[in-house]
Design an enzyme around this catalytic site. Sequence first.
Site, short mmCIF file in Angstrom:
data_model
loop_
_atom_site.label_atom_id
_atom_site.label_comp_id
_atom_site.label_asym_id
_atom_site.label_seq_id
_atom_site.Cartn_x
_atom_site.Cartn_y
_atom_site.Cartn_z
N HIS A 47 50.30 59.50 -45.72
CA HIS A 47 49.60 58.37 -46.36
C HIS A 47 50.65 57.43 -46.95
CE1 HIS A 47 46.13 56.45 -48.27
NE2 HIS A 47 46.91 56.28 -49.32
N ARG A 81 27.84 61.69 -35.23
CA ARG A 81 29.18 61.93 -35.77
C ARG A 81 29.54 63.41 -35.65
NH1 ARG A 81 33.01 59.50 -39.05
NH2 ARG A 81 34.00 61.26 -40.06
C1 GRF Z 1 51.10 54.72 -41.36
O1 GRF Z 1 51.41 53.79 -42.35
C2 GRF Z 1 50.58 55.99 -41.98
O2 GRF Z 1 51.12 56.26 -43.24
C3 GRF Z 1 49.11 55.70 -42.12
O3 GRF Z 1 48.77 54.90 -41.02
C4 GRF Z 1 49.93 54.26 -40.51
C5 GRF Z 1 50.02 54.71 -39.10
O4 GRF Z 1 51.06 54.10 -38.39
N1 GRF Z 1 48.35 56.93 -42.20
P1 GRF Z 1 51.45 54.63 -36.94
O5 GRF Z 1 50.21 54.57 -36.06
O6 GRF Z 1 51.95 56.04 -37.08
O7 GRF Z 1 52.50 53.69 -36.46
#
Ligand code: GRF
Length: 205
Positions: A108, A64
């Site tokens: 998030h 990792r």
């Molecule tokens: C989104 O809901 C974001 O908030 C979360 O993961 C998802 C990613 O979606 N971190 P995308 O790949 O940007 O369409």
Amino acid sequence: MRLGLLASGRGSNAEAILTAIDDGRLDAQPVVLICDRAGAPALEVARRHIVPAELIERASYATREAWSTAIRDCLLANRVDEVALAGFAAILDPVVVDAFEGRILNIHPSLLPAFAGSVAPEPQAAALREGVRSSGCTVHIVTNDVDAGPIVAQAAVPVLRDETVESLSARILVEEHRLYPEVLQWVAEGRVRIAGTKAFVDQAP
Ligand code: GRF
């Protein structure tokens, strides 16, 4: 601002950020999109926006730490100023976070600190399970405490009757696509300050 993007999947936030740059709403130069999953649609998003894409898969590295070092070195080689995690599904190791301290943003799909520590669609599902009346999204600075770094901006959406994980996720996503480029523009303007565990956004001059 030389911007690096990290993505794992669909890439709709990367698309929103790159479109904002193309439209002149975000003053940044996208220099690399790093993806950790072969075949992820995010790679195609980069290709369409003529942004160099690098596939750095965990499985290609013995440890990792070696994988994390490869991500860090790719960001450094591209002289990245600011990193945006755009649906990056892995937890970044300190080797990356420490090299770009205070310069990595994440989005998030909940109003943090509620429903931290999991990836979409689990935060949206948790919001429904708990019966909260509002959820939304948070843009925060990435630290070594997962989903716990200084909050820069949030957008709330109501949780409606008969809501499903899909319907709630879709309405939150609209706010994500609006908020993330806006926050990156504040960063580009030098208006985001970190003071201890909090972030502050200075008024536009
Ligand atoms: C989104 O809901 C974001 O908030 C979360 O993961 C998802 C990613 O979606 N971190 P995308 O790949 O940007 O369409």
